[in-house]
Design a protein around this motif. Structure first.
Motif, PDB file in Angstrom:
ATOM      1  N   LEU A 230       0.584  -1.254  -0.243  1.00  0.00           N
ATOM      2  CA  LEU A 230       0.395   0.491   0.043  1.00  0.00           C
ATOM      3  C   LEU A 230       0.986   1.114   0.019  1.00  0.00           C
ATOM      4  N   PHE A 231       2.313   1.726   0.501  1.00  0.00           N
ATOM      5  CA  PHE A 231       2.621   2.192   0.337  1.00  0.00           C
ATOM      6  C   PHE A 231       3.696   2.033  -0.222  1.00  0.00           C
ATOM      7  N   TYR A 232       3.862   1.480  -1.026  1.00  0.00           N
ATOM      8  CA  TYR A 232       4.504   1.531  -2.636  1.00  0.00           C
ATOM      9  C   TYR A 232       3.972   2.185  -3.858  1.00  0.00           C
ATOM     10  N   ARG A 233       2.225   2.244  -3.398  1.00  0.00           N
ATOM     11  CA  ARG A 233       0.944   2.890  -4.658  1.00  0.00           C
ATOM     12  C   ARG A 233       0.641   4.519  -3.996  1.00  0.00           C
ATOM     13  N   LEU A 234       1.312   4.302  -2.681  1.00  0.00           N
ATOM     14  CA  LEU A 234       1.240   5.954  -1.804  1.00  0.00           C
ATOM     15  C   LEU A 234       2.249   6.603  -2.469  1.00  0.00           C
ATOM     16  N   LEU A 235       3.435   6.171  -3.312  1.00  0.00           N
ATOM     17  CA  LEU A 235       4.677   6.558  -3.051  1.00  0.00           C
ATOM     18  C   LEU A 235       4.938   7.759  -3.532  1.00  0.00           C
ATOM     19  N   PRO A 236       4.231   7.279  -4.795  1.00  0.00           N
ATOM     20  CA  PRO A 236       4.337   7.879  -6.139  1.00  0.00           C
ATOM     21  C   PRO A 236       3.822  10.063  -5.952  1.00  0.00           C
TER      22      PRO A 236
END
Length: 286
Positions: A230-236
């Motif tokens: 989930l965090f990697y989805r938010l990272l951009p």
């Protein structure tokens, strides 16, 4: 010690025609609490506190307290004149606040002994918990480990917003001081949680608060694979929030969502048109 675990939103301050947009401010505060955040930080860097006089800062605090009466609210408290900072502390803690967030006195760059004296004097005066705000690139001076260790023994100093950019310092703060460590660098949320930190005080969480709350909940439950995904989805989106000076990109995102006008106080400027479009596309993808 009060608990500051979880996701705290560094709340943006809406403006309209140069003045504080109080209806938008109240709506935004309610949106954050409805999403389940642990609390709200008002009048910090993201809230453009430096562009607000004290009367305006207290008006922002009062409006948020009125809008979300059951929420935990931390107030930013910054200044280089120690006597004025202490007087402002008295006025802040006459309200129902969960604590104050205090950086080193900006610009004057005191020694570590000076920082120890400054924070100790303020904590002695405080009737509410104090969170230290380590942000060398804004204050001009960083708080060193030995100073943190001494301050951690004060009964009113409960935690730190960690923007120091020093991974070893972060780990030592978590492992050796007993302070609750909340990252103020949004991209370091997951690593801070994995290291045992308490949470984060995040600008990006204005835009997708429930997602950041979910990252914290998953990490706290030991479900790191899910938290990481989930965090990697938010990272951009997180990266775009700091592609230009904060809170310009954030306000572009909030304006695209209909929460406020895309307005900052000079000399801060809105995000460039190209960045604003990239933010809108990234938010749509989420």
């Amino acid at each position: 010690m009060s608990s500051f675990s979880g996701i705290w939103v560094a709340l943006a301050t809406p403006f309209r025609d140069g003045e504080i947009d109080f209806p938008a401010l109240r709506r935004l505060a309610r949106q954050m609490t409805d999403a389940g955040v642990a609390g709200i930080v008002v009048c910090g860097s993201t809230g453009e506190a430096a562009a607000l006089d004290e009367t305006e800062q207290l008006a922002v605090l009062d409006a948020v307290l009125d809008a979300v009466p059951g929420a935990a609210i931390v107030m930013g408290l910054s200044g280089s004149n120690q006597r004025e900072v202490l007087a402002r502390l008295d006025r802040i803690q006459s309200r129902r606040v969960a604590g104050v967030l205090v950086p080193p006195p900006p610009y004057i760059r005191p020694s570590q002994a000076g920082l120890l004296g400054f924070f100790t004097t303020l904590a002695d005066r405080a009737e509410v918990p104090v969170l230290l705000y380590n942000i060398p690139y804004r204050a001009g001076v960083g708080i060193e480990f030995d100073t943190f260790a001494a301050l951690a023994r004060h009964p009113r100093i409960d935690g730190v917003k960690d923007c120091g950019g020093d991974a070893m310092l972060t780990m030592r703060l978590i492992a050796e001081t007993g302070l609750q460590v909340l990252t103020g660098e949004d991209a370091q949320l997951l690593s801070t949680l994995a290291l045992g930190g308490a949470g984060g005080i995040l600008a990006s969480a204005n835009l997708r608060p429930a997602c950041f709350v979910r990252v914290h909940a998953l990490a706290a439950a030991g479900r790191l694979d899910e938290a990481r995904a989930l965090f990697y989805r938010l990272l951009p989106l997180v990266r775009l929030m700091f592609a230009e000076p904060n809170p310009g990109p954030l306000k572009a995102g909030l304006a695209a969502s209909g929460w406020m006008t895309n307005e900052l106080r000079a000399p801060m400027l809105p995000a460039s048109p190209d960045l604003a479009q990239r933010i809108a596309r990234t938010m749509d993808a989420l």
